[in-house]
Each structure stands twice: as structure tokens, then as C-alpha cells.
Design a protein around this motif. Structure first.
Motif, short mmCIF file in Angstrom:
data_model
loop_
_atom_site.label_atom_id
_atom_site.label_comp_id
_atom_site.label_asym_id
_atom_site.label_seq_id
_atom_site.Cartn_x
_atom_site.Cartn_y
_atom_site.Cartn_z
N MET A 33 0.83 -1.21 0.00
CA MET A 33 0.00 0.00 0.00
C MET A 33 0.86 1.26 0.00
SD MET A 33 -2.95 -1.05 -0.44
CE MET A 33 -3.30 -2.78 -0.64
N GLU A 34 1.98 1.22 0.72
CA GLU A 34 2.91 2.35 0.71
C GLU A 34 3.51 2.54 -0.69
OE1 GLU A 34 7.21 3.43 2.66
OE2 GLU A 34 5.72 2.50 3.98
N THR A 54 2.96 5.83 -2.98
CA THR A 54 4.09 6.56 -3.55
C THR A 54 3.94 6.69 -5.06
OG1 THR A 54 5.55 5.81 -1.77
CG2 THR A 54 6.61 6.60 -3.80
N PHE A 55 3.63 5.58 -5.71
CA PHE A 55 3.45 5.60 -7.17
C PHE A 55 2.37 6.62 -7.55
CE2 PHE A 55 0.94 4.04 -10.79
CZ PHE A 55 1.89 4.17 -11.80
N LEU A 56 1.21 6.55 -6.89
CA LEU A 56 0.10 7.44 -7.25
C LEU A 56 0.43 8.91 -6.95
CD1 LEU A 56 -2.93 5.25 -6.19
CD2 LEU A 56 -2.17 5.78 -8.52
N ASP A 113 -9.55 0.74 -2.68
CA ASP A 113 -9.05 1.78 -1.77
C ASP A 113 -8.17 2.83 -2.42
OD1 ASP A 113 -10.41 0.48 0.22
OD2 ASP A 113 -8.63 -0.39 1.17
N LYS A 114 -7.44 2.46 -3.45
CA LYS A 114 -6.48 3.40 -4.04
C LYS A 114 -6.93 3.95 -5.39
CE LYS A 114 -3.77 2.64 -0.56
NZ LYS A 114 -3.68 3.63 0.51
N LEU A 115 -7.63 3.13 -6.17
CA LEU A 115 -8.06 3.58 -7.49
C LEU A 115 -9.55 3.94 -7.50
CD1 LEU A 115 -6.08 0.99 -9.64
CD2 LEU A 115 -5.52 3.39 -9.24
N THR A 116 -10.18 3.83 -6.37
CA THR A 116 -11.59 4.21 -6.13
C THR A 116 -12.58 3.54 -7.07
OG1 THR A 116 -11.52 6.29 -7.42
CG2 THR A 116 -10.91 6.43 -5.06
N PHE A 161 11.17 -2.35 -9.64
CA PHE A 161 12.60 -2.22 -9.35
C PHE A 161 13.01 -0.76 -9.26
CE2 PHE A 161 12.21 -6.53 -11.02
CZ PHE A 161 12.78 -7.22 -9.96
N LEU A 162 12.43 0.11 -10.10
CA LEU A 162 12.70 1.54 -9.98
C LEU A 162 12.28 2.03 -8.60
CD1 LEU A 162 11.51 2.79 -13.49
CD2 LEU A 162 13.87 2.49 -12.70
N TYR A 163 11.10 1.59 -8.15
CA TYR A 163 10.62 1.96 -6.82
C TYR A 163 11.58 1.42 -5.75
CZ TYR A 163 7.90 1.93 -2.53
OH TYR A 163 7.51 2.10 -1.22
N SER A 164 11.98 0.17 -5.87
CA SER A 164 12.85 -0.46 -4.88
C SER A 164 14.18 0.28 -4.75
CB SER A 164 13.13 -1.91 -5.26
OG SER A 164 11.95 -2.66 -5.24
N TYR A 165 14.67 0.81 -5.87
CA TYR A 165 15.93 1.56 -5.86
C TYR A 165 15.70 3.05 -5.63
CZ TYR A 165 17.68 -2.78 -7.90
OH TYR A 165 17.98 -4.09 -8.14
N GLN A 166 14.47 3.41 -5.27
CA GLN A 166 14.07 4.80 -4.99
C GLN A 166 14.37 5.73 -6.16
OE1 GLN A 166 15.64 5.89 -1.13
NE2 GLN A 166 14.16 4.57 -0.09
N GLU A 167 14.23 5.21 -7.36
CA GLU A 167 14.41 6.03 -8.57
C GLU A 167 13.03 6.57 -8.98
OE1 GLU A 167 16.65 3.88 -11.53
OE2 GLU A 167 18.16 3.29 -10.05
N PHE A 168 12.52 7.47 -8.14
CA PHE A 168 11.14 7.93 -8.28
C PHE A 168 10.91 8.77 -9.53
CE2 PHE A 168 11.34 7.53 -3.46
CZ PHE A 168 10.85 6.23 -3.47
#
Length: 128
Positions: A10-11, A15-17, A63-66, A103-110
Motif C-alpha cells: 500500500m505504501e 508513492t506511485f500514485l 481503496d487506491k483507485l476508487t 525495481f525503480l521503486y525499490s531503488y528509490q528512482e522515483f
């Protein structure tokens, strides 16, 4: 499935949204497919079952995409079906981009994550 994994997913979705712009229903559907890929990345890392992934996607859909509960279930089944490339090649490709997005998220390449999803949206909308 542990609550900590649910919270982690969910976190990740929050973050993605927060990084992307959802302007219309098509964007929301594309986000659902992309998120499904990201959740599958988590599933591989955490050894989640397909049923866990399905439950997470329904939860995210509501919950996230309504989406309504019914539409969340339909969306989840659609992206599951799209794991078969022949069912829907475009959605299948977006799911794979979402897996890369994990993987981009995992490496914090936001910034790269945001750009990747924006590119997906742009390509799909150009084909319409």
C-alpha cells in the motif's frame, strides 16, 4: 499474508500514485495494469501466492483507485487474464513495464518511475 507485506504494498502504491497524474479513466486503467506489475514484483520478492496478489489488487482497486467492489474484481480478473500476452498484448506489455517499475521503486528512482509511467500513457494515447 503478513500485514507488513500489505502495508509495504500500500505504501508502494501510495508513492506511485503521488508521482503520477491520473487525468481520466484510461489513465486509471493504465495505472491498474502498471500497479499489477509492481505488485507482482513484490510477490516474487516475498513469495506471495497468486491468491495474495489477487486479494491485494482488489484492495488496491477499491481503496487506491476508487473503483467499486464489482469493478475492482473485474479489473483484477482482466489484468490476471492479460498475463497471457495473446489475451491483450498492450496490457501485457504495461504489466511488464510495471514489473520494471517495481525495481525503480525499490531503488528509490522515483523520477524514473514517474517518467516510465508517463511514457506508457503517452504511447497508449498516441495509438488511439
Amino acid at each position: 499474508m503478513k500485514d507488513s507485506i500489505v502495508n509495504e504494498v500500500m505504501e508502494m502504491v501510495d508513492t506511485f500514485l503521488s508521482l503520477v497524474t491520473i487525468e481520466d479513466e484510461l489513465d486509471r486503467q493504465l495505472a491498474a495494469a502498471y500497479i499489477f506489475g509492481m505488485v507482482n514484483g513484490t510477490a516474487q520478492k516475498e513469495s506471495l501466492t497468486p491468491e495474495d496478489v489477487q486479494a491485494l489488487m482488489v484492495h488496491i482497486g477499491i481503496d487506491k483507485l476508487t473503483y467499486s467492489e464489482e469493478v475492482a474484481y473485474e479489473m483484477t480478473q482482466f489484468v490476471i487474464d492479460a498475463t497471457d500476452e495473446e489475451f491483450h498484448p498492450t496490457v501485457n506489455a504495461i504489466i511488464h513495464r510495471g514489473l520494471e517499475g517495481y525495481f525503480l521503486y525499490s531503488y528509490q528512482e522515483f523520477d524514473a518511475l514517474s517518467e516510465d509511467f508517463s511514457e506508457v500513457v503517452q504511447v497508449v494515447k498516441e495509438e488511439l
